[in-house]
Design an enzyme around this catalytic site. Structure first.
Site, mmCIF file in Angstrom:
data_model
loop_
_atom_site.group_PDB
_atom_site.id
_atom_site.type_symbol
_atom_site.label_atom_id
_atom_site.label_comp_id
_atom_site.label_asym_id
_atom_site.label_seq_id
_atom_site.Cartn_x
_atom_site.Cartn_y
_atom_site.Cartn_z
ATOM 1 N N LYS A 6 31.905 46.692 41.797
ATOM 2 C CA LYS A 6 33.022 47.502 41.372
ATOM 3 C C LYS A 6 34.343 46.730 41.380
ATOM 4 O O LYS A 6 35.279 47.079 40.652
ATOM 5 C CB LYS A 6 33.193 48.701 42.338
ATOM 6 C CG LYS A 6 32.023 49.627 42.430
ATOM 7 C CD LYS A 6 32.301 50.694 43.493
ATOM 8 C CE LYS A 6 31.085 51.554 43.737
ATOM 9 N NZ LYS A 6 31.284 52.426 44.907
ATOM 10 N N GLY A 7 34.427 45.723 42.214
ATOM 11 C CA GLY A 7 35.723 45.104 42.531
ATOM 12 C C GLY A 7 36.547 44.606 41.364
ATOM 13 O O GLY A 7 37.765 44.506 41.476
ATOM 14 N N PHE A 57 40.042 38.270 55.067
ATOM 15 C CA PHE A 57 39.474 39.458 54.423
ATOM 16 C C PHE A 57 40.567 40.095 53.573
ATOM 17 O O PHE A 57 41.546 40.602 54.100
ATOM 18 C CB PHE A 57 38.927 40.453 55.449
ATOM 19 C CG PHE A 57 38.027 41.460 54.791
ATOM 20 C CD1 PHE A 57 38.536 42.599 54.201
ATOM 21 C CD2 PHE A 57 36.660 41.222 54.716
ATOM 22 C CE1 PHE A 57 37.707 43.509 53.548
ATOM 23 C CE2 PHE A 57 35.824 42.129 54.069
ATOM 24 C CZ PHE A 57 36.349 43.262 53.485
ATOM 25 N N VAL A 58 40.386 40.030 52.255
ATOM 26 C CA VAL A 58 41.438 40.502 51.354
ATOM 27 C C VAL A 58 41.061 41.826 50.694
ATOM 28 O O VAL A 58 39.886 42.074 50.401
ATOM 29 C CB VAL A 58 41.794 39.448 50.276
ATOM 30 C CG1 VAL A 58 42.600 38.319 50.868
ATOM 31 C CG2 VAL A 58 40.548 38.912 49.589
ATOM 32 N N LYS A 117 37.713 31.579 47.405
ATOM 33 C CA LYS A 117 37.956 31.132 48.786
ATOM 34 C C LYS A 117 37.748 29.629 48.882
ATOM 35 O O LYS A 117 36.774 29.095 48.355
ATOM 36 C CB LYS A 117 37.040 31.871 49.757
ATOM 37 C CG LYS A 117 37.502 33.288 50.008
ATOM 38 C CD LYS A 117 36.915 33.843 51.285
ATOM 39 C CE LYS A 117 37.473 35.231 51.562
ATOM 40 N NZ LYS A 117 36.860 35.828 52.752
ATOM 41 N N ASP A 135 37.867 46.053 48.088
ATOM 42 C CA ASP A 135 37.811 47.139 49.072
ATOM 43 C C ASP A 135 37.453 46.654 50.469
ATOM 44 O O ASP A 135 36.959 45.551 50.663
ATOM 45 C CB ASP A 135 36.740 48.160 48.669
ATOM 46 C CG ASP A 135 35.323 47.638 48.926
ATOM 47 O OD1 ASP A 135 35.039 46.483 48.542
ATOM 48 O OD2 ASP A 135 34.519 48.361 49.527
ATOM 49 N N ARG A 172 41.033 49.947 47.189
ATOM 50 C CA ARG A 172 40.907 49.359 45.847
ATOM 51 C C ARG A 172 42.147 49.653 44.996
ATOM 52 O O ARG A 172 42.441 48.920 44.049
ATOM 53 C CB ARG A 172 39.670 49.917 45.126
ATOM 54 C CG ARG A 172 38.337 49.507 45.745
ATOM 55 C CD ARG A 172 37.192 49.846 44.791
ATOM 56 N NE ARG A 172 35.890 49.883 45.427
ATOM 57 C CZ ARG A 172 35.096 48.819 45.607
ATOM 58 N NH1 ARG A 172 35.502 47.633 45.244
ATOM 59 N NH2 ARG A 172 33.911 48.955 46.174
ATOM 60 N N ASP A 182 33.224 34.092 47.326
ATOM 61 C CA ASP A 182 33.299 33.778 48.754
ATOM 62 C C ASP A 182 32.177 32.792 49.079
ATOM 63 O O ASP A 182 32.360 31.575 49.016
ATOM 64 C CB ASP A 182 33.186 35.096 49.540
ATOM 65 C CG ASP A 182 33.332 34.920 51.032
ATOM 66 O OD1 ASP A 182 33.266 33.777 51.515
ATOM 67 O OD2 ASP A 182 33.505 35.920 51.747
#
Ligand code: PRP
Length: 180
Positions: free
Chosen positions: A42-43, A151-152, A130, A158, A164, A102
């Site tokens: 979804k990101g 952790f972004v 990253k 999310d 989000r 990541d």
């Protein structure tokens, strides 16, 4: 929501400036090609929505939904397809659009999976990459920003399905996920 964030990494203006630069580079590179963008849900939905409005070339769009994180902050290492592409990408020039790389596990999986449909080419584009040794070495052809191993959240990203909708990208306070 601001009390959950330790710092804003990129504000709305910085994000739009970077995305418009990326879109103009991609428009040049794919000028005489058959570009199909595959947005990884979804990101990446916010990134896609902003990015495509800067394009100066025709583009087809499709979506895949995968997951490897669940509600946790570390990758489980296993990628599950929740939704595959619908359009035929055989002979087309595919650009995978993801919000963040990541470990590299998701992008490597996506390359291997999409290759089976025999596109003419596949490249990758990630808004955030990253800077750390990856579990899977993968070339990211178009990078928005390189970031530290924090952790972004925000701008589509999310934590446990929240945040989000933040218009900027921020670092989640450790105390929010420390006790998971
Ligand atoms: C996130 C992100 C990438 C992936 C990157 O997806 O959108 O697809 O993790 O991590 P990796 O390089 O370690 O594989 P997530 O599983 O959190 O799903 P979401 O986009 O639905 O939030």
């Amino acid at each position: 929501m601001k009390h959950s964030i330790s710092a804003i990494l990129f504000d709305e203006n910085e994000i739009q400036t970077r995305i418009s630069d990326l879109a103009s580079q991609i428009s040049k590179d794919y000028e005489s090609k058959n570009l199909v963008i595959i947005c990884i849900l979804k990101g990446s939905f916010v990134f896609l929505a902003d990015m495509i409005r800067w394009f100066t070339i025709p583009v087809k769009i499709d979506f895949m939904a995968i997951s490897s994180y669940g509600n946790r902050t570390e990758s489980s290492g296993e990628v599950t397809i929740k939704k595959d592409i619908d359009i035929d990408i055989k002979g087309k020039d595919v650009l995978i659009l993801d919000d963040i790389v990541d470990t590299g596990i998701s992008m490597t999986f996506l390359f291997d999976h999409l290759k089976k449909y025999r596109p003419n080419s596949i490249r990758s584009c990630a808004l955030l990459v990253k800077q750390k040794p990856r579990l899977r070495e993968i070339k990211i052809d178009y990078k928005g920003f390189e970031i530290e191993d924090d952790f972004v959240i925000g701008y589509g990203l999310d934590y446990a399905e929240k945040f989000r909708n933040l218009p900027y990208i921020g670092i989640l306070k450790e105390e929010i996920y420390r006790n998971e």
